[in-house]
Every structure is written in structure tokens, then in C-alpha cells.
Design a protein around this motif. Structure first.
Motif, PDB file in Angstrom:
ATOM      1  N   UNK A 377      55.451 -23.611   9.239  1.00 59.73           N
ATOM      2  CA  UNK A 377      54.705 -24.670   8.554  1.00 59.73           C
ATOM      3  C   UNK A 377      53.278 -24.227   8.250  1.00 59.73           C
ATOM      4  N   UNK A 378      52.663 -23.529   9.195  1.00 58.38           N
ATOM      5  CA  UNK A 378      51.297 -23.054   8.985  1.00 58.38           C
ATOM      6  C   UNK A 378      51.198 -22.158   7.759  1.00 58.38           C
ATOM      7  N   UNK A 379      52.290 -21.465   7.443  1.00 55.09           N
ATOM      8  CA  UNK A 379      52.267 -20.485   6.347  1.00 55.09           C
ATOM      9  C   UNK A 379      52.821 -21.019   5.037  1.00 55.09           C
ATOM     10  N   UNK A 380      53.755 -21.983   5.099  1.00 54.34           N
ATOM     11  CA  UNK A 380      54.546 -22.286   3.904  1.00 54.34           C
ATOM     12  C   UNK A 380      54.514 -23.733   3.437  1.00 54.34           C
ATOM     13  N   UNK A 381      53.806 -24.627   4.104  1.00 56.68           N
ATOM     14  CA  UNK A 381      53.884 -26.043   3.716  1.00 56.68           C
ATOM     15  C   UNK A 381      52.501 -26.667   3.664  1.00 56.68           C
ATOM     16  N   UNK A 382      52.160 -27.248   2.498  1.00 58.76           N
ATOM     17  CA  UNK A 382      50.809 -27.790   2.310  1.00 58.76           C
ATOM     18  C   UNK A 382      50.769 -29.295   2.534  1.00 58.76           C
ATOM     19  N   UNK A 383      49.642 -29.819   2.978  1.00 61.20           N
ATOM     20  CA  UNK A 383      49.469 -31.275   3.105  1.00 61.20           C
ATOM     21  C   UNK A 383      49.675 -32.001   1.787  1.00 61.20           C
ATOM     22  N   UNK A 384      49.328 -31.353   0.665  1.00 59.90           N
ATOM     23  CA  UNK A 384      49.493 -31.980  -0.656  1.00 59.90           C
ATOM     24  C   UNK A 384      50.963 -32.213  -0.967  1.00 59.90           C
ATOM     25  N   UNK A 385      51.829 -31.257  -0.581  1.00 59.31           N
ATOM     26  CA  UNK A 385      53.259 -31.417  -0.820  1.00 59.31           C
ATOM     27  C   UNK A 385      53.791 -32.597  -0.018  1.00 59.31           C
ATOM     28  N   UNK A 386      53.316 -32.755   1.194  1.00 61.91           N
ATOM     29  CA  UNK A 386      53.744 -33.858   2.040  1.00 61.91           C
ATOM     30  C   UNK A 386      53.300 -35.197   1.446  1.00 61.91           C
ATOM     31  N   UNK A 387      52.077 -35.249   0.941  1.00 57.40           N
ATOM     32  CA  UNK A 387      51.547 -36.495   0.387  1.00 57.40           C
ATOM     33  C   UNK A 387      52.318 -36.926  -0.856  1.00 57.40           C
ATOM     34  N   UNK A 388      52.646 -35.979  -1.746  1.00 60.26           N
ATOM     35  CA  UNK A 388      53.367 -36.346  -2.965  1.00 60.26           C
ATOM     36  C   UNK A 388      54.792 -36.770  -2.656  1.00 60.26           C
ATOM     37  N   UNK A 389      55.409 -36.085  -1.693  1.00 66.98           N
ATOM     38  CA  UNK A 389      56.764 -36.473  -1.292  1.00 66.98           C
ATOM     39  C   UNK A 389      56.754 -37.895  -0.733  1.00 66.98           C
ATOM     40  N   UNK A 390      55.752 -38.218   0.049  1.00 68.90           N
ATOM     41  CA  UNK A 390      55.644 -39.563   0.623  1.00 68.90           C
ATOM     42  C   UNK A 390      55.516 -40.614  -0.473  1.00 68.90           C
ATOM     43  N   UNK A 391      54.743 -40.300  -1.514  1.00 68.17           N
ATOM     44  CA  UNK A 391      54.580 -41.241  -2.611  1.00 68.17           C
ATOM     45  C   UNK A 391      55.890 -41.444  -3.360  1.00 68.17           C
ATOM     46  N   UNK A 392      56.638 -40.369  -3.571  1.00 70.46           N
ATOM     47  CA  UNK A 392      57.928 -40.488  -4.255  1.00 70.46           C
ATOM     48  C   UNK A 392      58.891 -41.348  -3.439  1.00 70.46           C
TER      49      UNK A 392
END
Length: 688
Positions: A377-392
């Protein structure tokens, strides 16, 4: 131990122009559209010689299918596998760095444990040199068993390392009291992937049984048995497993959560299955305080109990030897793995074994998934991706609520309960908020086999440690790198690991049509599992409780049966048909998920603007990405096995099945009556 609570999951498996009028319509769109270039859909994958309203699977992905043969080490190849392969490259770098630096890491840290576990797993020279040295104490313990009492004591010991024998046993959520953990038991003990492989006399089943017998004999010979003894021991294993198979429920029957929930007091269970010695098993596993047990399949447990008394102890010991050895093949000399692969080839059709680093990466993920996952996760997953997925997800929840309210076949009372459940969905994205604590697990470089068994002990202790405690609602059933997602009914939660929140499912650079046709449909799929033929039997709190009126339940069953009949008719190979009952839940989830994702997408500015990209309208791009997500090539051997054991239909039919029921798809591609993708009005399924 086996966790027995139910969780439905997307498959790691791995998705057309109608009449001449339709072809012309698409061509006209292409000519008049601005030269706007898109991201997320590979136009080169499309085969324009195929009409979308005749075969959308091959229209959307025909060129990809032609240009992407299955790699020799795979039984299937598609979008899931491409993403998984990409993830594997990232994970390999992480693991190799961890292995290189483990000696510098503080002893007992996750970095040390992950590094040393992977290093020991990759040290094939040390494994070869050790031979059976680290396995022998466990084999000797099995050899020392003399009677039923000693067998019971062995089976009761969580440190016995017998593999998955006789039955499943563990601690999981009580599906009728979702605020509590319960001891659970269910059928198990088989090696082949389905009971029918032991029981059917068709050519395919006989071929697999013959190959299995060869695998058994060769393994016993590698353990030191002579030819005659190895054959006798192989026959003993087959006798025991065949008898267990005869007592096992079918995969379709296992989909009934009510029939597979049978709560008994410990005294009742002990009387019903006396030779299992449940009081001893509970005590040895730290579960002596348990007063009740949830039994999945009582008739199976009765047969297992009878067999422990009736089957010769000598046969039972060979059964234990086999399950121990076959469960640790990767930690034994290469000859064991070679035989295992030769047998797997008969089932999967793969031409060569996967490289060791891929197999040991999977092993590390299985043993230290969240310690490993933190590094990923530290290397491959951004907070922005999590936020947009949550909105969807919230956009789809809103669209789902609107569809439930507008449903014309459901009563007000059932709608209210459905909305209550929808609003109660817990959502997990990316990775856990609180990681598992591996401090009690000791890992070293001395022996991969010892590390593997230590990780199993830790996992067993972790699971039974839940008993008597509040439900851990932060727990995950998948690790962060997993390219998958799931719905867990007793938790009433939808879960999306970081691994799947990447192209082609989710791309932050792509337009909404692409993302809603990809991850949006995945989100809708998992939401719909809460309302499929199984999930609908659980309420907003995750309890197995009937919250439907009798009339509404009957209407749902009638509508679902239309989907079952549709999929029963799909035949990917001669004389092989999809099982509409086995795949019912996933087919309903695909139809519901795509329907809801489309409804949510139509609220976006892109859908309202209607601007074409790459010559395709927003609606067409939505359906194109759905299809390109599911494209795959599959070997015939793997396809036959999937039809028999997988609750997901083959990807070709996962692609076209929902679309054949959607007027929105017909409109997007100007399909006409008589086109293969357009079902007659009376045959269309519509639920949400």
C-alpha cells in the motif's frame, strides 16, 4: 481450521454490430464525432467485423482475443490476469528488497518476517538439501497413532498439522446472531475440487481420477514407500475421500444458508457425532467455554464420525500422511512439486509451471498478508484513489435507493427493509484501518516448511481467539494486493482491496463512462450481492432473517428464475452447459451491478453532455469497458472445471448475459428485434 461464514466474491477469472442499420449507425457516429481521444478503453481491441448486437463479447474484444494467446504457465488469460501480473511485478520488487534487507531489520518486525519468509521460500537449494528432515517429526507422529483414541487426540490438537482432513472446523460469525462469534463445523476433507469428480463416470471425471491416483502413488513413493505399498496407500486415500464425497452436499445445495445453519448444543453434537470427540477438540483449541456449535451439514458429520470408527486405522494414517504432504508441497524437494504440477495440468491445461517466485509470492501473501500488504500500500495506492472510489460508492448507493423505491413489484414494507439494509452497508476501501498484529509469529530463514507451519498455527490461534469477544468489524477477508472484491453478508459490508482499484477497473485519468463501466459495475455487483438469492436472506444487521413478505419473495424468485434459465442455455463447449443455479448469485449480481452502475453514470456531466470520444458515445464507452474488463481466453480443461465448480459463469457469458436483458444497451447500439444480443420482451430479466 476453516472459517465457515459466507462471503461472496468476484472471480479472479477471468468480456459485439447488430443488423446493417446498427452498423451504419455506429459508422455515422464515428464519422461525425470530434477527434477526441480517450483513456481507458483500447480501441485497437475492438473487432469491427463483428456486429455488437450479435456478439458484443467478440465485438468489444475480438482483436485482443486474437492477439493474446494464453501464456504457457496459465490456464486462462484476461484483464484480471494482466492486472494481477502487473501487481506481481510490484510485489516481487517489494519482496526481494525485504529479503535482501531482512538481516538489517529489527528482529520481530514485519519487515524481518516478510523478508525471511520469502527468502526461505525462495531458497530451493536449502529445501532440496533438507529433504524430509523438517517434515519427518510430523510424519512420525502420524505413524505412531495406534487406535481411535490416539487418532482423536491427534485430530483435536491444533498443532498436529494434518492439513484439511475429515471436516472443516473454526470460529466465525453467527449468521443468526451477527453480534457474536460461534464455533462452526462443516463438510470437508476432499482433495479434488468437487465431490462429483469422485462420483461421476463420464470420461472427464475418470481421467481426473486416474491422474489423481497416479499423483497419490508417486507421492507415497517419494515418501519412501515401495511400489506395491504406495499403490495400496493411494487406494486407501481414494476409498476414504470417495466415501466422504458420497456424504457431501452438492455446490448448489451449499448455497442455501438456512439449510446449512444447524445450531446444536455441544452435548447434542457430541451425541450425534460421537467419534469426533468434540469436547476434546474444543478444549484443545481453547474453546472449552463453548456451549453450542453451528453445524453446516449434519449428515456429513455423522458419516465422518462413523468412518473414524469403521475405517482401518492404517488407512486413516495414510489419509493423514497424504493431506499433510500435499498441503506443503512447495516446501518439499522439487520432485514433490513436479508431481503436483503434472496432476494440476490435467485439470487446468497449463503447459508449464509458474516460476517459483510467483508461487512463493502467493505463499507469502497467504501467510503474512497484512504485513506484506502494508509494504504494498505504501508503494502502490494513493489517498486520492481511495477518495474517488468512496465517492463513486456513495453515488451508486444513491442510484440503488432510487431503483428500489421505483420498483413496481415490491411492497412498501419490503422496500423499507431493503433501503434500511442498503443504507447500512459498511464500506472498506484499499486496506484495513488497523493492521493485524503478527508479534506472536516467529519466522526465520532456517526452514520454509517450519515457517509455513508456524504461520498456520498463528492463523488458527488468531481465528479461535475471536471466540467470546466482540465482533471485529475492521477485519478484512482479502489482503490489500488482491485483484478482487467481496460482499460479506453477516457483516453487511462491501470490500474493495487496493489491488482492484487500478486500470482497467479504475483509472483516474479516464472518463466517467470508463470508470462506471469498470469499478462502478464492480461496486454495483457487490452491493447487489446483498440482494441476490443468498444475500437477500440477511437483514441490515447481517442476521439470517426473512425480512420479505411472502408475496415479494415469490416475485423475486420468479424473476431470478428467468436469469437461471438464461444461463442454463449457455454452452461454451460441446455437451457442457453453464449451471444457472450454481451461478445464480453471481449472475444476479452482474445484472444488478451493471444496471445500477449505468443509472449512476447517467447522472454524471459526461453522460448529460453526450460528447463522443474515440467515435463512441458515453453510453457506448460504458458498455465497451464493461466488456473489455471481462475479456479472456481460457483453456478447455480449465473451462470444464470452472463450469463444474465455479459460482461465476465463464467470462463470455458474464459479459453478454446482463446486456441481453438491458434496454439501455439495445438503445446505445441501436439493436433491433431478432439480433442475438436482444432477448424477446417475455424472456428479459428485470429485478432492480
Amino acid at each position: 481450521m476453516v472459517l465457515t461464514s459466507i462471503a461472496r466474491r468476484l472471480s479472479l477469472a477471468v468480456l459485439g454490430l447488430g443488423s446493417m442499420a446498427t452498423t451504419a449507425a455506429v459508422a455515422q457516429t464515428t464519422k461525425s464525432a470530434p477527434a477526441s481521444k480517450g483513456v481507458g478503453i483500447n480501441i485497437a481491441n475492438i473487432d469491427p467485423t463483428v456486429k455488437p448486437c450479435e456478439d458484443f463479447f467478440h465485438f468489444a474484444s475480438g482483436n485482443w482475443l486474437k492477439n493474446n494467446p494464453i501464456p504457457a504457465s496459465e490456464s486462462q488469460w484476461g484483464s484480471f490476469h494482466e492486472l494481477f501480473n502487473s501487481n506481481q511485478a510490484t510485489l516481487r520488487t517489494i519482496l526481494e528488497d525485504a529479503a535482501r534487507n531482512a538481516s538489517k531489520a529489527t528482529k520481530g518486525t514485519n519487515a524481518q518476517k516478510v523478508g525471511d519468509f520469502y527468502a526461505s521460500a525462495m531458497d530451493s537449494a536449502a529445501i532440496e538439501a533438507a529433504g524430509l528432515k523438517f517434515l519427518q517429526p510430523h510424519l512420525s507422529r502420524i505413524a505412531a497413532i495406534k487406535d481411535l483414541g490416539e487418532m482423536q487426540r491427534f485430530l483435536a490438537d491444533p498443532k498436529a498439522h494434518a492439513g484439511s482432513v475429515w471436516y472443516g472446523f473454526g470460529v466465525g460469525q453467527d449468521e443468526k446472531i451477527s453480534t457474536q462469534y460461534a464455533v462452526q463445523m462443516n463438510q470437508g476433507g476432499l482433495t479434488l475440487p468437487d465431490r462429483d469428480y469422485y462420483l461421476k463416470d463420464d470420461g472427464r471425471s475418470k481421467t481426473i481420477r486416474t491422474a489423481y491416483d497416479t499423483y497419490l502413488v508417486n507421492t507415497f513413493k517419494l515418501l519412501g514407500d515401495d511400489e506395491a505399498t504406495a499403490k495400496a496407500n493411494a487406494a486407501a486415500v481414494l476409498r476414504i475421500e470417495t466415501r466422504l464425497a458420497k456424504a457431501s452436499k452438492s455446490r448448489v445445495d451449499l448455497r442455501d444458508p438456512i439449510a446449512n445453519y444447524n445450531k446444536m448444543t455441544v452435548a447434542q453434537a457430541n451425541a450425534a457425532f460421537p467419534n469426533l470427540n468434540l469436547p476434546l477438540t474444543l478444549k484443545q483449541n481453547g474453546l472449552g467455554a463453548a456451549k453450542e456449535i453451528i453445524v453446516g451439514q449434519p449428515e456429513f458429520l455423522k458419516e465422518a464420525s462413523a468412518m473414524l470408527k469403521e475405517a482401518p486405522i492404517a488407512d486413516q494414517k495414510q489419509y493423514l500422511r497424504w493431506h499433510l504432504v500435499s498441503s506443503v508441497t512447495g516446501a518439499l524437494p522439487k520432485a514433490f512439486g513436479d508431481d503436483a504440477f503434472r496432476f494440476s495440468q490435467v485439470q487446468s491445461g497449463a503447459k508449464q509451471q509458474q516460476p517459483r517466485w510467483k508461487r512463493m509470492q502467493a505463499s507469502t501473501d497467504g501467510a503474512l498478508g497484512e504485513a506484506f500488504g502494508q509494504l504494498y500500500v505504501d508503494k502502490a495506492f494513493s489517498p486520492a484513489a481511495k477518495a474517488r472510489a468512496k465517492q463513486m460508492i456513495e453515488n451508486l448507493r444513491t442510484a440503488y435507493a432510487e431503483r428500489i423505491k421505483a420498483t413496481d413489484w415490491m411492497s412498501a414494507a419490503t422496500k423499507a427493509e431493503a433501503l434500511k439494509k442498503l443504507n447500512a452497508f459498511a464500506v472498506k476501501i484499499g486496506y484495513p484501518d488497523k493492521w493485524k498484529d503478527y508479534s506472536k509469529l516467529t519466522i526465520s530463514r532456517e526452514s520454509y516448511l517450519n515457517n509455513l507451519l508456524a504461520a498456520r498455527e498463528w492463523a488458527s490461534d488468531y481465528e479461535v481467539g475471536h471466540f467470546g469477544k466482540p465482533i471485529n468489524r475492521g477485519e478484512w477477508g482479502m489482503t490489500p494486493p488482491t485483484v478482487n472484491a467481496y460482499y460479506n453478508p453477516p457483516m453487511n459490508e462491501i470490500v474493495f482491496p487496493a489491488g482492484i482499484l487500478q486500470p482497467p477497473f479504475y483509472d483516474p485519468k479516464a472518463d466517467d463512462a470508463v470508470n462506471y463501466g469498470g469499478i462502478g459495475a464492480v461496486i454495483g455487483h457487490e452491493m447487489t450481492h446483498g440482494f441476490d438469492d443468498q444475500g437477500r436472506q440477511y437483514d441490515a444487521k447481517g442476521n439470517l432473517r426473512d425480512w420479505w413478505t411472502k408475496e415479494d419473495a415469490e416475485k423475486f424468485t420468479t424473476r431470478a428464475a428467468v436469469v437461471g434459465k438464461q444461463f442454463d442455455a449457455f454452452s461454451p463447449l460441446d455437451s457442457v452447459h453453464v449451471n444457472g443455479q450454481l451461478t445464480m448469485g453471481e449472475n444476479l449480481a452482474d445484472l444488478g451491478g451493471l444496471t445500477i452502475a449505468y443509472a449512476a453514470f447517467m447522472k454524471t456531466p459526461q453522460a448529460k453532455a453526450g460528447k463522443a470520444i474515440d467515435g463512441y458515445t458515453p453510453e457506448q464507452r460504458f458498455f465497451l469497458n464493461w466488456a473489455q474488463v471481462w475479456h479472456s481466453n481460457t483453456r478447455p480443461e480449465a473451462l470444464r472445471q470452472r463450469i463444474q465448480v465455479d459460482p461465476h459463469a465463464p467470462d463470455q457469458y458474464r459479459t453478454i448475459g446482463p446486456l441481453q436483458n438491458m434496454p439501455e444497451f439495445y438503445k446505445a447500439f441501436n439493436c433491433q428485434d431478432g439480433n442475438k444480443m436482444m432477448r424477446a420482451q417475455a424472456d428479459r430479466a428485470k429485478i432492480w
